[in-house]
Write a protein that holds these residues in place. Structure first.
Motif, PDB file in Angstrom:
ATOM      1  N   ILE A  84      -0.879  -6.840 -11.821  1.00 37.01           N
ATOM      2  CA  ILE A  84      -0.964  -6.225 -10.455  1.00 37.01           C
ATOM      3  C   ILE A  84       0.522  -6.456  -9.744  1.00 37.01           C
ATOM      4  O   ILE A  84       0.866  -5.528  -9.450  1.00 37.01           O
ATOM      5  CB  ILE A  84      -1.776  -7.232  -9.572  1.00 37.01           C
ATOM      6  CG1 ILE A  84      -3.387  -6.816 -10.116  1.00 37.01           C
ATOM      7  CG2 ILE A  84      -1.889  -6.804  -8.364  1.00 37.01           C
ATOM      8  CD1 ILE A  84      -4.582  -7.672  -9.441  1.00 37.01           C
ATOM      9  N   VAL A 101       2.833  -3.562 -10.473  1.00 37.34           N
ATOM     10  CA  VAL A 101       2.449  -2.364  -9.538  1.00 37.34           C
ATOM     11  C   VAL A 101       2.741  -2.286  -7.990  1.00 37.34           C
ATOM     12  O   VAL A 101       3.325  -1.706  -7.403  1.00 37.34           O
ATOM     13  CB  VAL A 101       0.776  -2.015  -9.704  1.00 37.34           C
ATOM     14  CG1 VAL A 101       0.653  -0.672  -8.668  1.00 37.34           C
ATOM     15  CG2 VAL A 101       0.616  -1.592 -11.116  1.00 37.34           C
ATOM     16  N   TYR A 102       2.357  -3.635  -7.691  1.00 32.44           N
ATOM     17  CA  TYR A 102       2.653  -4.039  -6.023  1.00 32.44           C
ATOM     18  C   TYR A 102       3.759  -4.973  -6.055  1.00 32.44           C
ATOM     19  O   TYR A 102       3.411  -6.158  -6.614  1.00 32.44           O
ATOM     20  CB  TYR A 102       1.446  -4.457  -5.318  1.00 32.44           C
ATOM     21  CG  TYR A 102       0.253  -3.530  -5.256  1.00 32.44           C
ATOM     22  CD1 TYR A 102      -0.041  -2.593  -4.322  1.00 32.44           C
ATOM     23  CD2 TYR A 102      -0.751  -3.759  -6.397  1.00 32.44           C
ATOM     24  CE1 TYR A 102      -0.867  -1.880  -4.228  1.00 32.44           C
ATOM     25  CE2 TYR A 102      -1.868  -2.530  -6.321  1.00 32.44           C
ATOM     26  CZ  TYR A 102      -1.815  -1.553  -5.261  1.00 32.44           C
ATOM     27  OH  TYR A 102      -2.916  -0.829  -5.355  1.00 32.44           O
ATOM     28  N   LYS A 103       4.999  -4.789  -5.533  1.00 29.61           N
ATOM     29  CA  LYS A 103       5.992  -5.801  -5.502  1.00 29.61           C
ATOM     30  C   LYS A 103       6.017  -6.549  -4.359  1.00 29.61           C
ATOM     31  O   LYS A 103       6.963  -7.451  -3.903  1.00 29.61           O
ATOM     32  CB  LYS A 103       7.339  -4.847  -5.557  1.00 29.61           C
ATOM     33  CG  LYS A 103       7.508  -4.027  -6.743  1.00 29.61           C
ATOM     34  CD  LYS A 103       7.238  -5.006  -7.945  1.00 29.61           C
ATOM     35  CE  LYS A 103       7.688  -3.957  -9.210  1.00 29.61           C
ATOM     36  NZ  LYS A 103       7.511  -4.710 -10.570  1.00 29.61           N
ATOM     37  N   LYS A 133       0.384  -7.623   2.577  1.00 32.30           N
ATOM     38  CA  LYS A 133       0.887  -6.371   2.661  1.00 32.30           C
ATOM     39  C   LYS A 133      -0.065  -5.417   1.826  1.00 32.30           C
ATOM     40  O   LYS A 133      -0.652  -4.559   1.799  1.00 32.30           O
ATOM     41  CB  LYS A 133       2.309  -6.224   2.278  1.00 32.30           C
ATOM     42  CG  LYS A 133       3.262  -6.632   3.439  1.00 32.30           C
ATOM     43  CD  LYS A 133       3.147  -5.912   4.590  1.00 32.30           C
ATOM     44  CE  LYS A 133       4.195  -6.350   5.604  1.00 32.30           C
ATOM     45  NZ  LYS A 133       3.614  -5.663   6.986  1.00 32.30           N
ATOM     46  N   MET A 134      -0.351  -6.082   0.439  1.00 29.55           N
ATOM     47  CA  MET A 134      -1.326  -5.288  -0.619  1.00 29.55           C
ATOM     48  C   MET A 134      -2.697  -5.201   0.234  1.00 29.55           C
ATOM     49  O   MET A 134      -3.414  -4.205   0.061  1.00 29.55           O
ATOM     50  CB  MET A 134      -1.177  -5.952  -1.868  1.00 29.55           C
ATOM     51  CG  MET A 134      -1.829  -5.077  -2.797  1.00 29.55           C
ATOM     52  SD  MET A 134      -2.441  -6.302  -4.395  1.00 29.55           S
ATOM     53  CE  MET A 134      -3.590  -7.205  -3.693  1.00 29.55           C
ATOM     54  N   LYS A 165      -3.357  -2.619   2.859  1.00 28.17           N
ATOM     55  CA  LYS A 165      -3.801  -1.398   2.509  1.00 28.17           C
ATOM     56  C   LYS A 165      -5.017  -1.048   1.958  1.00 28.17           C
ATOM     57  O   LYS A 165      -5.220   0.111   2.144  1.00 28.17           O
ATOM     58  CB  LYS A 165      -2.703  -1.140   1.124  1.00 28.17           C
ATOM     59  CG  LYS A 165      -1.151  -1.175   1.684  1.00 28.17           C
ATOM     60  CD  LYS A 165      -0.415  -0.885   0.288  1.00 28.17           C
ATOM     61  CE  LYS A 165       1.204  -0.776   0.656  1.00 28.17           C
ATOM     62  NZ  LYS A 165       2.113  -0.607  -0.384  1.00 28.17           N
ATOM     63  N   LYS A 206       4.952 -13.585  -2.064  1.00 28.17           N
ATOM     64  CA  LYS A 206       4.874 -12.561  -3.017  1.00 28.17           C
ATOM     65  C   LYS A 206       3.994 -12.614  -4.058  1.00 28.17           C
ATOM     66  O   LYS A 206       3.659 -13.562  -4.613  1.00 28.17           O
ATOM     67  CB  LYS A 206       6.259 -12.128  -3.314  1.00 28.17           C
ATOM     68  CG  LYS A 206       7.498 -11.890  -2.410  1.00 28.17           C
ATOM     69  CD  LYS A 206       8.754 -11.738  -3.097  1.00 28.17           C
ATOM     70  CE  LYS A 206       9.831 -11.356  -2.151  1.00 28.17           C
ATOM     71  NZ  LYS A 206      11.184 -11.160  -2.583  1.00 28.17           N
TER      72      LYS A 206
END
Length: 584
Positions: A168, A171-173, A178-179, A182, A205
């Motif tokens: 994961i 793909v998501y930085k 924030k992820m 979405k 993060k």
């Protein structure tokens, strides 16, 4: 009768053996093209021309070939990955509630989830890219037809949690928050973060959080979507027992109102979660067949028994048995190893351990939350870490398998095993190699998580030692591998007259393997307290009382089963103080 030929490309080295299979094949000698050299250098076996003599299987020096006769009533495969490669037969039908898929690794469970989630279009064995029109024609008039139509045209929305959550962050930085923002279509992400005890990582993060935290974030991201069907592939990985039960409760609540499919190797969790199951059987890495739908309890019991009634099919040559009552506290042993109390301190964590005694010939199960000092405790016993206070007086030979395995080696598995200097070779050849011999010719660098685990366990169990320390040995293993491992550990511990300490979060696995129990309590990430070893009943009662959980024994298989919170059985056992299971 349907005959299939499967070649494991990771074990096949035709340049080394000079295509022994082609030279040995009677069909080739008679002029037929039964086995030929393929475009990529690997041999290709014609399943139409193969007579099933099995000579190529016996002659292959690397054990790469399987020739299998299947029941003639099977239709063409649902999906096949390539010529002489894995294939899966039949397709399960999603329905309301929680449906589980149970079976060994490499039998097609993840493939089925991807097909049902619309991430993989099945090719019906035609060895090319799948086509939905052909799939719908194949299943026209079947119960699954409407579902497949909805998935193929986008009218059915699915949410899918993959098995490999470690990808994961690739793909998501950004941050966790924030992820999740979405995908939070149901506006429940922050609520679930609190329920699953990770509210504090919202602004971290994704690349900075632990595997257990990443797993729960992935589960929340799946739950937060508005979908018609939800799919979870191995949601318990990296989680401790409390975290697993918290996850189980939120997925179980979702199943009360939606349709959920789940793949899980923790048997207690699978049993607690599911209303129904499908059993996958066959030969791992070669083919998988999906059973008829079964009620969860009876389906799991049939799986453990090794015989599927509706299919009239024996899927294993032995049954998996459980003890009716826990082992007693008496343990006759000629040898024991005492150790002193100690304290281990870090800048933000402190572990205090009671003094105790280890008895030769027994297995001690270790329970506790993540980040509460279990691995630290094991490292101190192994001599990798030194206590800051106290003196262990623990001068014994130790074999240690760490939680995070690093077998960096440029060569094959058997070459890596041969490099071990302290190996009891006779014991390895007689008792242990059977759990890894299928991996001997594979490159260590190409091993999966479960394969790497098996090799590390085999090496640890084979070393000459007085105490064997195994940190999370069941991780990445399937249910059958866990049961075989539990019996192997117990048998070798008694035979070698050593003491084995096992850190693990799978209660069913611990129930099978342990003679006594140690519990770790405290505040994860801050303080930990390690008890001395206790008998099974007292140790499990102490641990489960802290978890506010009770277990009962299944009347048929005698396996441990989680009682639903607030149920009559749960209430009765808590009143008696019998959290492990009712002994009356």
């Amino acid at each position: 009768m349907t005959r299939i030929a499967v070649i494991d490309k990771e074990k096949c080295f035709p340049q080394k053996c000079g295509y022994t299979c082609i030279k040995a094949c009677p069909g080739v000698r008679m002029g037929d093209k039964t086995i030929e050299k393929g475009d990529k250098g690997f041999p290709v076996i014609s399943e139409e021309l193969c007579t099933g003599c099995g000579i190529c299987v016996k002659k292959c020096p690397y054990g790469a070939i399987s020739i299998i006769n299947l029941p003639s009533e099977l239709e063409k495969p649902l999906h096949q990955y390539g010529v002489n490669e894995f294939r899966v037969y039949n397709i399960p039908t999603p329905k309301k509630g929680v449906v589980g898929l149970v079976g060994p690794n490499g039998i097609g469970k993840s493939t089925i989830l991807k097909i049902l989630a619309g991430q993989l279009v099945p090719n019906l064995g035609e060895l090319k890219k799948g086509n939905w029109a052909k799939v719908l024609e194949r299943y026209k008039g079947h119960e699954i037809q409407k579902y497949l139509e909805g998935v193929s045209n986008g009218q059915i929305k699915v949410a899918y949690k993959p098995q490999e959550v470690n990808r994961i962050p690739e793909v998501y930085k950004g941050t966790v928050g924030k992820m999740l923002e979405k995908v939070d279509e149901r506006k429940i992400a922050k609520k679930l973060m609190k329920e699953l005890d990770i509210a504090g990582i919202w602004d971290k993060k994704l690349s900075e959080i632990s595997g257990g935290e990443l797993q729960r974030v992935a589960i929340i991201g799946t739950l937060a979507k508005k979908a018609d069907f939800y799919f979870f592939d191995e949601p318990s990985s990296f989680l401790d027992i409390r975290q697993r039960m918290n996850v189980a409760r939120v997925i179980r609540a979702l199943g009360d109102q939606s349709s959920v499919f789940i793949v899980e190797h923790d048997l207690a969790l699978l049993d607690y979660l599911t209303d129904y199951i499908y059993v996958l059987y066959g030969k791992p890495g070669a083919y998988g067949i999906i059973s008829s739908l079964k009620v969860s309890r009876s389906g799991i019991n049939e799986y453990l028994d090794g015989f599927l009634r509706a299919e009239n099919m024996r899927i294993r040559d032995h049954s998996i048995k459980f003890e009716v009552k826990p082992p007693g506290s008496e343990w006759k042993s000629k040898k024991s190893y005492s150790y002193g109390a100690f304290v281990k301190e870090y800048p933000s964590f402190e572990l205090k351990a009671e003094a105790g005694e280890l008895r030769a010939g027994e297995v001690i199960g270790i329970f506790g939350a993540n980040a509460i000092g279990k691995s630290t405790y094991i490292k101190v016993l192994a001599g990798i870490e030194k206590p800051d206070e106290g003196d262990l007086h623990f001068n014994v030979r130790v074999s240690y398998k760490p939680q995070y395995i690093n077998l960096e080696f440029d060569g094959s598995v058997i070459e890596r095993i041969d490099k071990e200097k302290n190996l009891d070779r006779e014991l390895f050849d007689l008792e242990i190699k059977k759990i890894v011999e299928d991996l001997f010719m594979k490159q260590v660098s190409a091993l999966s998580g479960g394969e790497l685990q098996r090799v590390a366990i085999a090496i640890a169990l084979s070393r000459n030692c007085e105490v064997c320390l195994l940190d999370e040995p069941s991780a990445f293993l399937d249910i059958e591998q866990r049961f075989r491992l539990a019996h192997l550990i117990k048998r070798l511990t008694e035979k070698k007259e050593v003491t084995t300490l096992v850190v693990d979060h799978d209660i069913v696995f611990q129930d099978l393997v342990s003679n006594r129990i140690m519990t770790f309590e405290g505040q994860p990430g801050v303080t930990g307290h390690a008890s001395k070893p206790m008998d099974m009943k007292d140790g499990m009662n102490r641990f489960l009382k802290g978890m506010d959980m009770t277990f009962r024994r299944d009347e048929t298989s005698k396996r441990p089963r989680v009682n639903k919170p607030g149920s009559q059985k749960d209430t009765e056992q808590k009143e008696k103080g019998e959290y492990y299971y009712d002994l009356s």
